[in-house]
Design a protein around this motif. Structure first.
Motif, PDB file in Angstrom:
ATOM      1  N   SER A  65      70.032  61.626   0.102  1.00 32.01           N
ATOM      2  CA  SER A  65      70.778  62.023  -1.111  1.00 32.01           C
ATOM      3  C   SER A  65      71.931  62.957  -0.771  1.00 32.01           C
ATOM      4  CB  SER A  65      69.838  62.699  -2.107  1.00 32.01           C
ATOM      5  OG  SER A  65      68.803  61.823  -2.477  1.00 32.01           O
ATOM      6  N   MET A  66      71.716  63.843   0.213  1.00 31.67           N
ATOM      7  CA  MET A  66      72.789  64.741   0.650  1.00 31.67           C
ATOM      8  C   MET A  66      73.984  63.937   1.154  1.00 31.67           C
ATOM      9  SD  MET A  66      72.186  68.028   0.437  1.00 31.67           S
ATOM     10  CE  MET A  66      70.908  69.275   0.432  1.00 31.67           C
ATOM     11  N   TYR A  67      73.710  62.948   2.010  1.00 31.27           N
ATOM     12  CA  TYR A  67      74.802  62.144   2.587  1.00 31.27           C
ATOM     13  C   TYR A  67      75.522  61.333   1.504  1.00 31.27           C
ATOM     14  CZ  TYR A  67      72.837  63.343   7.122  1.00 31.27           C
ATOM     15  OH  TYR A  67      72.387  64.035   8.219  1.00 31.27           O
ATOM     16  N   LYS A  68      74.760  60.847   0.533  1.00 29.34           N
ATOM     17  CA  LYS A  68      75.390  60.084  -0.553  1.00 29.34           C
ATOM     18  C   LYS A  68      76.273  60.978  -1.406  1.00 29.34           C
ATOM     19  CE  LYS A  68      72.019  56.308  -1.017  1.00 29.34           C
ATOM     20  NZ  LYS A  68      70.843  55.817  -1.778  1.00 29.34           N
ATOM     21  N   ALA A  69      75.804  62.220  -1.636  1.00 31.86           N
ATOM     22  CA  ALA A  69      76.546  63.142  -2.514  1.00 31.86           C
ATOM     23  C   ALA A  69      77.752  63.764  -1.815  1.00 31.86           C
ATOM     24  CB  ALA A  69      75.610  64.247  -3.005  1.00 31.86           C
ATOM     25  N   ARG A  70      77.680  63.894  -0.495  1.00 27.75           N
ATOM     26  CA  ARG A  70      78.746  64.587   0.252  1.00 27.75           C
ATOM     27  C   ARG A  70      79.238  63.719   1.419  1.00 27.75           C
ATOM     28  NH1 ARG A  70      79.012  70.324  -0.066  1.00 27.75           N
ATOM     29  NH2 ARG A  70      80.520  70.097   1.621  1.00 27.75           N
ATOM     30  N   PRO A  71      80.186  62.816   1.133  1.00 29.71           N
ATOM     31  CA  PRO A  71      80.710  61.948   2.202  1.00 29.71           C
ATOM     32  C   PRO A  71      81.342  62.733   3.349  1.00 29.71           C
ATOM     33  CG  PRO A  71      81.456  61.217   0.029  1.00 29.71           C
ATOM     34  CD  PRO A  71      80.799  62.547  -0.174  1.00 29.71           C
ATOM     35  N   ASP A  72      81.688  63.999   3.108  1.00 29.00           N
ATOM     36  CA  ASP A  72      82.355  64.808   4.141  1.00 29.00           C
ATOM     37  C   ASP A  72      81.387  65.402   5.162  1.00 29.00           C
ATOM     38  OD1 ASP A  72      81.420  66.324   1.832  1.00 29.00           O
ATOM     39  OD2 ASP A  72      82.378  68.090   2.728  1.00 29.00           O
ATOM     40  N   ILE A  73      80.083  65.315   4.933  1.00 26.52           N
ATOM     41  CA  ILE A  73      79.147  65.949   5.872  1.00 26.52           C
ATOM     42  C   ILE A  73      78.429  64.901   6.727  1.00 26.52           C
ATOM     43  CG2 ILE A  73      78.821  68.003   4.450  1.00 26.52           C
ATOM     44  CD1 ILE A  73      75.799  66.077   4.460  1.00 26.52           C
ATOM     45  N   ASN A  74      78.021  65.301   7.937  1.00 30.16           N
ATOM     46  CA  ASN A  74      77.371  64.379   8.873  1.00 30.16           C
ATOM     47  C   ASN A  74      76.040  64.896   9.396  1.00 30.16           C
ATOM     48  OD1 ASN A  74      79.494  62.364   8.950  1.00 30.16           O
ATOM     49  ND2 ASN A  74      80.705  63.930   9.986  1.00 30.16           N
ATOM     50  N   ALA A  75      75.583  66.046   8.886  1.00 27.56           N
ATOM     51  CA  ALA A  75      74.302  66.571   9.371  1.00 27.56           C
ATOM     52  C   ALA A  75      73.636  67.431   8.294  1.00 27.56           C
ATOM     53  CB  ALA A  75      74.502  67.389  10.640  1.00 27.56           C
ATOM     54  N   VAL A  76      72.299  67.410   8.332  1.00 31.08           N
ATOM     55  CA  VAL A  76      71.488  68.195   7.387  1.00 31.08           C
ATOM     56  C   VAL A  76      70.392  68.901   8.172  1.00 31.08           C
ATOM     57  CG1 VAL A  76      69.955  68.105   5.366  1.00 31.08           C
ATOM     58  CG2 VAL A  76      71.903  66.527   5.511  1.00 31.08           C
ATOM     59  N   CYS A  77      70.181  70.182   7.853  1.00 32.00           N
ATOM     60  CA  CYS A  77      69.144  70.965   8.518  1.00 32.00           C
ATOM     61  C   CYS A  77      68.259  71.591   7.432  1.00 32.00           C
ATOM     62  CB  CYS A  77      69.824  72.048   9.367  1.00 32.00           C
ATOM     63  SG  CYS A  77      68.679  73.064  10.310  1.00 32.00           S
ATOM     64  N   HIS A  78      66.958  71.380   7.544  1.00 36.06           N
ATOM     65  CA  HIS A  78      66.028  71.962   6.570  1.00 36.06           C
ATOM     66  C   HIS A  78      64.950  72.748   7.308  1.00 36.06           C
ATOM     67  CE1 HIS A  78      63.206  72.598   3.367  1.00 36.06           C
ATOM     68  NE2 HIS A  78      62.282  71.934   4.034  1.00 36.06           N
ATOM     69  N   ALA A  79      64.734  73.998   6.867  1.00 39.72           N
ATOM     70  CA  ALA A  79      63.743  74.861   7.520  1.00 39.72           C
ATOM     71  C   ALA A  79      63.182  75.852   6.492  1.00 39.72           C
ATOM     72  CB  ALA A  79      64.378  75.589   8.689  1.00 39.72           C
ATOM     73  N   HIS A  80      62.290  76.725   6.968  1.00 45.11           N
ATOM     74  CA  HIS A  80      61.674  77.736   6.096  1.00 45.11           C
ATOM     75  C   HIS A  80      61.884  79.125   6.700  1.00 45.11           C
ATOM     76  CE1 HIS A  80      58.563  74.288   5.234  1.00 45.11           C
ATOM     77  NE2 HIS A  80      59.730  74.038   4.656  1.00 45.11           N
ATOM     78  N   PRO A  81      63.124  79.553   6.943  1.00 49.44           N
ATOM     79  CA  PRO A  81      63.331  80.869   7.563  1.00 49.44           C
ATOM     80  C   PRO A  81      62.779  81.975   6.654  1.00 49.44           C
ATOM     81  CG  PRO A  81      65.417  79.963   6.768  1.00 49.44           C
ATOM     82  CD  PRO A  81      64.391  78.894   6.583  1.00 49.44           C
ATOM     83  N   PRO A  82      62.003  82.905   7.208  1.00 49.50           N
ATOM     84  CA  PRO A  82      61.190  83.809   6.371  1.00 49.50           C
ATOM     85  C   PRO A  82      61.954  84.693   5.373  1.00 49.50           C
ATOM     86  CG  PRO A  82      60.497  83.909   8.649  1.00 49.50           C
ATOM     87  CD  PRO A  82      61.732  83.073   8.626  1.00 49.50           C
ATOM     88  N   HIS A  83      63.073  85.285   5.783  1.00 47.24           N
ATOM     89  CA  HIS A  83      63.775  86.158   4.841  1.00 47.24           C
ATOM     90  C   HIS A  83      64.431  85.353   3.718  1.00 47.24           C
ATOM     91  CE1 HIS A  83      63.378  88.718   8.426  1.00 47.24           C
ATOM     92  NE2 HIS A  83      63.206  89.676   7.533  1.00 47.24           N
ATOM     93  N   ALA A  84      65.111  84.284   4.099  1.00 45.90           N
ATOM     94  CA  ALA A  84      65.761  83.450   3.084  1.00 45.90           C
ATOM     95  C   ALA A  84      64.718  82.834   2.159  1.00 45.90           C
ATOM     96  CB  ALA A  84      66.586  82.356   3.761  1.00 45.90           C
ATOM     97  N   THR A  85      63.609  82.382   2.743  1.00 50.30           N
ATOM     98  CA  THR A  85      62.558  81.784   1.911  1.00 50.30           C
ATOM     99  C   THR A  85      61.923  82.844   1.009  1.00 50.30           C
ATOM    100  OG1 THR A  85      62.173  80.123   3.625  1.00 50.30           O
ATOM    101  CG2 THR A  85      60.449  80.380   1.972  1.00 50.30           C
ATOM    102  N   GLY A  86      61.869  84.094   1.508  1.00 47.86           N
ATOM    103  CA  GLY A  86      61.396  85.197   0.661  1.00 47.86           C
ATOM    104  C   GLY A  86      62.250  85.340  -0.590  1.00 47.86           C
ATOM    105  N   PHE A  87      63.567  85.251  -0.429  1.00 50.22           N
ATOM    106  CA  PHE A  87      64.460  85.297  -1.599  1.00 50.22           C
ATOM    107  C   PHE A  87      64.205  84.096  -2.518  1.00 50.22           C
ATOM    108  CE2 PHE A  87      67.489  88.823  -1.354  1.00 50.22           C
ATOM    109  CZ  PHE A  87      67.207  89.327  -0.089  1.00 50.22           C
TER     110      PHE A  87
END
Ligand SMILES: [Zn+2]
Length: 263
Positions: A83-105
Motif C-alpha cells: 500500500s505504501m508503494y501504491k500511495a507513494r510512487p516516489d519511494i522505493n523502500a519501506v522500513c518497519h520496526a518497534h524502536p522503544p522510545h518512538a514506540t513509547g510515544f
C-alpha cells in the motif's frame, strides 16, 4: 533500478542487522522491503530475526502480495508495504520496526510533531500517529493512508513505527532520526522542560528542505506562544523566486540556523 536483485538483497540484510543491533526490534519483529520495479517487491521473510538474515532468505512478491520467487514466506506486513508503494510512487523502500522510545510515544498517544530539533524539522517535518490497525492485515495501512502523502515517517498506535525513502538506506536513516528524536524528547520531558523553536526559525528550516531534495510537505506544529503573526501553517520559503538568488538565500538561512544553534 540500477542495482541487480542480489545486491538489493544484500542491502536488506545489512539494514536488518543495523535495525536489530540498535535494538529497534525484538525476536523476529520488523520488516523491510525494496521496490524492484512496478511488478515486484523484495521483502524480508516472516519468522526470521532481522539481525541474522541471508540474501537467499528474501521473498519476492507481486503487488497483490503473492509470492513470485523465494522459498521463505513473505512478511505478514507485506500489505502495508504494498500500500505504501501504491500511495507513494516516489519511494522505493519501506522500513518497519518497534524502536522503544518512538514506540513509547505511539503507546502514550503523543505524536512527534513539536518543533524542537532542526535536523528533524528539515528531514521529517513531523511524525504523526496513525490510529491502531490490526498487525498482519490490510487494516494496518488504512489509518496510515490519511498521512502517507505528507509524511515519510509514521508512528503506529500501540505498535511501532514505519519509515519510507527513495532507497533502503534512506528509509532506515529516517527510522534512526525518528528514534533519536523520540529519545531526546523523552529526556527533555523527563527534565521537565521542552523549549520549542519559534515560527521564524521553523520557517527558515522548512526553506532548507528543498535544497536537500525533500518533497514531503508536513511541517511541525508551532506552539501558539511561538507564533509571530497569523496561525497559518508554515509554507516553504519561495526559493525559486526570480528576484532572489537561491544560493544567497540558502546561505543566509544556514547562517541564521547556525547562529541560533550556537546561541
Ligand atoms: Zn510491527
Amino acid at each position: 533500478m540500477h542495482k541487480n536483485i542480489f545486491s538489493l538483497k544484500q542491502d536488506i540484510v545489512a539494514i536488518g542487522r543495523r535495525v536489530y543491533e540498535r535494538g529497534y526490534v525484538a525476536s523476529n519483529d520488523g520488516n523491510i522491503s525494496i521496490r524492484i520495479d512496478d511488478e515486484r517487491i523484495l521483502i524480508t521473510p516472516t519468522g526470521v530475526s532481522k539481525g541474522f538474515m541471508k540474501p537467499e532468505d528474501m521473498a519476492i512478491i507481486d503487488y497483490e502480495g503473492n509470492l513470485v520467487s523465494g522459498t521463505a514466506k513473505a512478511s505478514s506486513e507485506r500489505f502495508m508495504h504494498i500500500s505504501m508503494y501504491k500511495a507513494r510512487p516516489d519511494i522505493n523502500a519501506v522500513c518497519h520496526a518497534h524502536p522503544p522510545h518512538a514506540t513509547g510515544f505511539a503507546v502514550a498517544g503523543i505524536p512527534l510533531d513539536q518543533c524542537v530539533l532542526p535536523e528533524v524539522i528539515v528531514a521529517l517535518g513531523s511524525i504523526p500517529i496513525a490510529d491502531y490497525g490490526l498487525p498482519g492485515t490490510d487494516e494496518l495501512f488504512k489509518p496510515i493512508a490519511k498521512h502517507v502523502k505528507d509524511h515519510d515517517a509514521f508512528l503506529l498506535e500501540n505498535h511501532g513505527a514505519t519509515t519510507i525513502g527513495h532507497d533502503v538506506l534512506n528509509a532506515y536513516h529516517k527510522m534512526e532520526t525518528l528514534e533519536h528524536f523520540a529519545h531526546i524528547l523523552f529526556v527533555a520531558k523527563s527534565l521537565g522542560r521542552v523549549n520549542e523553536l519559534g515560527q521564524k526559525d521553523v520557517q527558515d528550516l522548512v526553506g532548507l528542505r528543498e535544497k536537500f531534495g525533500i518533497t514531503s510537505g508536513a511541517s511541525c506544529n508551532i506552539a501558539p506562544q511561538n507564533q509571530t503573526s497569523s496561525s497559518s501553517p508554515v509554507q516553504p520559503a519561495n526559493v525559486n523566486s526570480n528576484n532572489i538568488d537561491k544560493e544567497e538565500l540558502v546561505q543566509k538561512i544556514t547562517d541564521a540556523v547556525l547562529k541560533r544553534l550556537n546561541s
